[in-house]
Design a protein around this motif. Structure first.
Motif, PDB file in Angstrom:
ATOM      1  N   GLY A   8      10.291   9.503 160.229  1.00  0.00           N
ATOM      2  CA  GLY A   8      10.598  10.412 161.323  1.00  0.00           C
ATOM      3  C   GLY A   8       9.419  11.352 161.482  1.00  0.00           C
ATOM      4  N   GLY A   9       9.370  12.047 162.594  1.00  0.00           N
ATOM      5  CA  GLY A   9       8.259  12.969 162.828  1.00  0.00           C
ATOM      6  C   GLY A   9       8.299  14.132 161.853  1.00  0.00           C
ATOM      7  N   ILE A  10       7.202  14.838 161.758  1.00  0.00           N
ATOM      8  CA  ILE A  10       7.131  15.992 160.877  1.00  0.00           C
ATOM      9  C   ILE A  10       8.202  17.021 161.282  1.00  0.00           C
ATOM     10  CG2 ILE A  10       5.242  16.954 162.321  1.00  0.00           C
ATOM     11  CD1 ILE A  10       4.220  18.330 159.784  1.00  0.00           C
ATOM     12  N   GLY A  11       8.976  17.447 160.304  1.00  0.00           N
ATOM     13  CA  GLY A  11      10.021  18.437 160.561  1.00  0.00           C
ATOM     14  C   GLY A  11      11.304  17.863 161.155  1.00  0.00           C
ATOM     15  N   SER A  12      11.408  16.527 161.227  1.00  0.00           N
ATOM     16  CA  SER A  12      12.615  15.933 161.834  1.00  0.00           C
ATOM     17  C   SER A  12      13.825  16.026 160.908  1.00  0.00           C
ATOM     18  CB  SER A  12      12.352  14.466 162.183  1.00  0.00           C
ATOM     19  OG  SER A  12      11.974  13.759 161.020  1.00  0.00           O
ATOM     20  N   GLY A  13      13.563  16.086 159.600  1.00  0.00           N
ATOM     21  CA  GLY A  13      14.669  16.173 158.641  1.00  0.00           C
ATOM     22  C   GLY A  13      14.738  15.009 157.666  1.00  0.00           C
ATOM     23  N   LYS A  14      13.610  14.341 157.445  1.00  0.00           N
ATOM     24  CA  LYS A  14      13.578  13.204 156.499  1.00  0.00           C
ATOM     25  C   LYS A  14      14.021  13.630 155.110  1.00  0.00           C
ATOM     26  CE  LYS A  14       9.237  12.610 157.144  1.00  0.00           C
ATOM     27  NZ  LYS A  14       9.086  13.539 158.256  1.00  0.00           N
ATOM     28  N   SER A  15      13.443  14.746 154.643  1.00  0.00           N
ATOM     29  CA  SER A  15      13.770  15.189 153.277  1.00  0.00           C
ATOM     30  C   SER A  15      15.243  15.553 153.181  1.00  0.00           C
ATOM     31  CB  SER A  15      12.924  16.391 152.873  1.00  0.00           C
ATOM     32  OG  SER A  15      11.600  16.165 153.221  1.00  0.00           O
ATOM     33  N   THR A  16      15.766  16.120 154.257  1.00  0.00           N
ATOM     34  CA  THR A  16      17.187  16.495 154.272  1.00  0.00           C
ATOM     35  C   THR A  16      18.061  15.251 154.126  1.00  0.00           C
ATOM     36  OG1 THR A  16      16.592  18.331 155.719  1.00  0.00           O
ATOM     37  CG2 THR A  16      18.925  17.710 155.649  1.00  0.00           C
ATOM     38  N   ILE A  17      17.747  14.212 154.884  1.00  0.00           N
ATOM     39  CA  ILE A  17      18.529  12.961 154.808  1.00  0.00           C
ATOM     40  C   ILE A  17      18.297  12.275 153.457  1.00  0.00           C
ATOM     41  CG2 ILE A  17      18.849  10.661 155.833  1.00  0.00           C
ATOM     42  CD1 ILE A  17      19.949  12.980 157.574  1.00  0.00           C
ATOM     43  N   GLU A 139      10.359  24.432 166.356  1.00  0.00           N
ATOM     44  CA  GLU A 139      11.120  25.630 166.012  1.00  0.00           C
ATOM     45  C   GLU A 139      11.391  25.686 164.499  1.00  0.00           C
ATOM     46  OE1 GLU A 139      15.489  26.647 167.277  1.00  0.00           O
ATOM     47  OE2 GLU A 139      14.219  26.142 169.002  1.00  0.00           O
ATOM     48  N   ARG A 140      11.767  24.537 163.927  1.00  0.00           N
ATOM     49  CA  ARG A 140      12.060  24.495 162.488  1.00  0.00           C
ATOM     50  C   ARG A 140      10.812  24.714 161.654  1.00  0.00           C
ATOM     51  NH1 ARG A 140      15.950  19.200 162.598  1.00  0.00           N
ATOM     52  NH2 ARG A 140      17.688  20.203 163.664  1.00  0.00           N
ATOM     53  N   LEU A 141       9.715  24.070 162.066  1.00  0.00           N
ATOM     54  CA  LEU A 141       8.486  24.179 161.274  1.00  0.00           C
ATOM     55  C   LEU A 141       7.943  25.601 161.309  1.00  0.00           C
ATOM     56  CD1 LEU A 141       6.747  20.826 162.302  1.00  0.00           C
ATOM     57  CD2 LEU A 141       7.697  21.382 160.073  1.00  0.00           C
ATOM     58  N   GLY A 143       9.722  28.361 162.445  1.00  0.00           N
ATOM     59  CA  GLY A 143      10.768  29.303 162.034  1.00  0.00           C
ATOM     60  C   GLY A 143      11.050  29.276 160.552  1.00  0.00           C
ATOM     61  N   SER A 144      11.650  28.169 160.069  1.00  0.00           N
ATOM     62  CA  SER A 144      12.092  28.202 158.674  1.00  0.00           C
ATOM     63  C   SER A 144      10.978  27.902 157.672  1.00  0.00           C
ATOM     64  CB  SER A 144      13.289  27.266 158.467  1.00  0.00           C
ATOM     65  OG  SER A 144      13.070  26.043 159.100  1.00  0.00           O
ATOM     66  N   ARG A 145       9.888  27.255 158.126  1.00  0.00           N
ATOM     67  CA  ARG A 145       8.842  26.929 157.150  1.00  0.00           C
ATOM     68  C   ARG A 145       7.622  27.832 157.245  1.00  0.00           C
ATOM     69  NH1 ARG A 145       7.696  20.840 156.601  1.00  0.00           N
ATOM     70  NH2 ARG A 145       9.697  20.113 155.844  1.00  0.00           N
ATOM     71  N   GLY A 146       7.572  28.595 158.338  1.00  0.00           N
ATOM     72  CA  GLY A 146       6.465  29.539 158.489  1.00  0.00           C
ATOM     73  C   GLY A 146       5.133  28.870 158.784  1.00  0.00           C
ATOM     74  N   ASP A 174      20.310  10.988 164.670  1.00  0.00           N
ATOM     75  CA  ASP A 174      19.942  12.144 165.495  1.00  0.00           C
ATOM     76  C   ASP A 174      20.236  13.429 164.719  1.00  0.00           C
ATOM     77  OD1 ASP A 174      19.433  14.050 167.370  1.00  0.00           O
ATOM     78  OD2 ASP A 174      20.398  12.965 169.017  1.00  0.00           O
ATOM     79  N   ASN A 175      19.174  14.089 164.335  1.00  0.00           N
ATOM     80  CA  ASN A 175      19.286  15.327 163.554  1.00  0.00           C
ATOM     81  C   ASN A 175      18.848  16.527 164.393  1.00  0.00           C
ATOM     82  OD1 ASN A 175      19.722  16.877 161.189  1.00  0.00           O
ATOM     83  ND2 ASN A 175      17.541  16.787 160.674  1.00  0.00           N
ATOM     84  N   SER A 176      19.035  16.424 165.710  1.00  0.00           N
ATOM     85  CA  SER A 176      18.639  17.530 166.590  1.00  0.00           C
ATOM     86  C   SER A 176      19.594  18.702 166.443  1.00  0.00           C
ATOM     87  CB  SER A 176      18.643  17.085 168.052  1.00  0.00           C
ATOM     88  OG  SER A 176      17.763  16.034 168.242  1.00  0.00           O
ATOM     89  N   GLY A 177      20.849  18.388 166.149  1.00  0.00           N
ATOM     90  CA  GLY A 177      21.840  19.457 165.995  1.00  0.00           C
ATOM     91  C   GLY A 177      22.307  19.532 164.554  1.00  0.00           C
ATOM     92  N   GLU A 178      23.613  19.288 164.380  1.00  0.00           N
ATOM     93  CA  GLU A 178      24.186  19.254 163.027  1.00  0.00           C
ATOM     94  C   GLU A 178      23.546  18.131 162.217  1.00  0.00           C
ATOM     95  OE1 GLU A 178      27.603  20.771 161.796  1.00  0.00           O
ATOM     96  OE2 GLU A 178      26.391  22.230 162.926  1.00  0.00           O
ATOM     97  N   VAL A 179      23.412  18.341 160.917  1.00  0.00           N
ATOM     98  CA  VAL A 179      22.927  17.259 160.049  1.00  0.00           C
ATOM     99  C   VAL A 179      23.956  16.125 160.105  1.00  0.00           C
ATOM    100  CG1 VAL A 179      22.335  16.593 157.692  1.00  0.00           C
ATOM    101  CG2 VAL A 179      21.728  18.880 158.522  1.00  0.00           C
ATOM    102  N   PRO A 180      23.536  14.891 160.423  1.00  0.00           N
ATOM    103  CA  PRO A 180      24.516  13.806 160.578  1.00  0.00           C
ATOM    104  C   PRO A 180      25.189  13.422 159.255  1.00  0.00           C
ATOM    105  CG  PRO A 180      22.280  12.990 160.886  1.00  0.00           C
ATOM    106  CD  PRO A 180      22.161  14.468 160.724  1.00  0.00           C
TER     107      PRO A 180
END
Ligand code: ATP
Length: 382
Positions: A8-17, A139-141, A143-146, A174-180
């Motif tokens: 996934g693209g940078i900041g898409s949420g790969k590590s989260t999944i 926004e995530r990169l 905002g939350s990562r500085g 799709d991780n645009s909203g809630e984490v799936p």
């Protein structure tokens, strides 16, 4: 073992999944982490880098000065290639080692940001793409990562596009909203792994469904996997799902061209390992002269039914599969007749588990089609 590519693209949420899958029991291999490991103090990778780029890419304590290396390595295409020439083979070897160390029944998730850029999709049994639109990622990169906004924008622009990622995605999260929720995905991976390990194929009686516009793209991904496992041999999408507009059972059919049946038998293990275990030897219904032997394999993925027919290239049954498909693609009237027949028969034989009665009932129309396909073939040749 099941090999799953996660990208996934940078900041898409790969590590989260990846974390969610690890919590369920996946063995996660983090490509970014391995990239750092191969340049740790004391590694021959770091020694090579210092030799190629100068000792001033090292800090006083012997660790890598990443900023100094980046300044030199990204100064020119040649320098970038020098660095990749040092790191890529080492990362590849370490990845292979980690895979080999995983338990026999592991679901290995390879978190690899550059899966598309490196053209790696076909080496995995399944590819998961985590998606978030670029505004959300930015926004995530930031905002939350500085991360610096401009830096984040540049990185997003330098990576593969969403469209390129969609083309390799067997699963699109799709991780645009809630984490799936990954429950259904995890169940699929568990079933898939077990099938690969025990060389079993996904079964059940699929229903005839309307044509699915995503079939060609799905088929392309799977054909590349089959071809890679079969030493680069030619694979074609055949059968009803390969005819645009035609209703079909949701089973993708493929034909792998082999030189002879011995070659087909020699490919058995490699195809099974790639997720396409052997079903058995069959003789196709003759429609023409000679050459009806085939070896049937089928897909192990419970989320994607696949039939894989290994036929001798140039034999009558190999040619029939291609010509019948091309005729249906070409002839709207034939397509409509065939679709109506299939719908009617699938309703009539809804309770027929193995599909043999359905297949037999299709025969008279198929026999009559032989002449029509021949006429079409003749027309193409002249
Ligand atoms: P990288 O490419 O940098 O490795 P990544 O794709 O692994 O990034 P994550 O680190 O998983 O992405 O997520 C990026 C950031 O967005 C993190 O701060 C994470 O906590 C946050 N995040 C992930 N998913 C969501 C979500 N669905 N809603 C809100 N924030 C999220």
């Amino acid at each position: 073992m099941l090999r799953v590519g996660l990208t996934g693209g940078i900041g898409s949420g790969k590590s989260t999944i990846a974390r969610l899958l690890a919590e369920r029991g996946a063995v996660v291999i983090d490509a970014d982490k391995l990239a750092r490991e191969v340049l740790e103090p004391g590694t021959d990778g770091l020694a090579e880098v210092a030799k190629a780029f100068g000792e001033d890419v090292l800090n006083a304590d012997g660790t890598l000065d990443r900023a100094a290396l980046a300044a030199k390595a990204f100064a020119s295409e040649e320098a970038r290639q020098t660095l990749n020439g040092i790191t890529h083979p080492r990362i590849g070897a370490l990845t292979g080692q980690r895979m080999a160390e995983a338990p026999e029944d592991a679901i290995v998730v390879h978190d690899i940001p550059l899966l598309v850029e490196r053209d790696m999709a076909a080496v995995y049994h399944l590819v998961i793409v985590v998606f978030a639109d670029s505004a959300t990622r930015l926004e995530r990169l930031v905002g939350s990562r500085g991360m610096d906004r401009q830096d984040a924008e540049k990185r997003i622009a330098a990576q593969a596009t969403d469209e390129q990622r969609r083309a390799v995605a067997d699963v699109w999260l799709d991780n645009s909203g809630e984490v799936p929720d990954v429950t259904a995905l995890w169940d699929r991976l568990v079933g898939f792994e077990k099938n690969v390990r025990t060389q079993s194929y996904a079964s059940g009686a699929p229903k005839v469904v309307p044509y699915d516009e995503t079939w060609p793209a799905q088929a392309l991904r799977i054909a590349r996997r089959i071809s890679l496992a079969a030493g680069g041999r030619h694979v074609e999408h055949i059968g009803s799902t390969s005819v645009p507009g035609l209703a079909a059972k949701d089973v993708l059919d493929f034909q792998l061209a082999v030189e002879d049946v011995e070659t087909a038998d020699g490919l058995r293990e490699a195809l099974a390992q790639a997720g396409f275990p052997y079903v058995g030897p069959y003789e196709d219904t003759p429609r023409g002269e000679g050459g009806w032997d085939k070896r049937l394999h089928a897909g192990a993925d419970p989320g994607r039914r696949v039939n894989l027919h290994l036929r001798v290239e140039g034999a009558a049954n190999w040619r029939w599969a291609v010509d019948f498909r091309d005729w249906l693609r070409h002839d709207a009237q034939a397509r409509e007749e065939y679709a109506n027949l299939k719908l009617e028969l699938s309703q009539r034989f809804a309770a027929d588990g193995d599909g043999f009665a359905y297949g037999d009932a299709k025969e008279p129309w198929m026999v009559a089609a032989v002449r029509r396909v021949e006429a079409y073939r003749g027309g193409q040749a002249s």
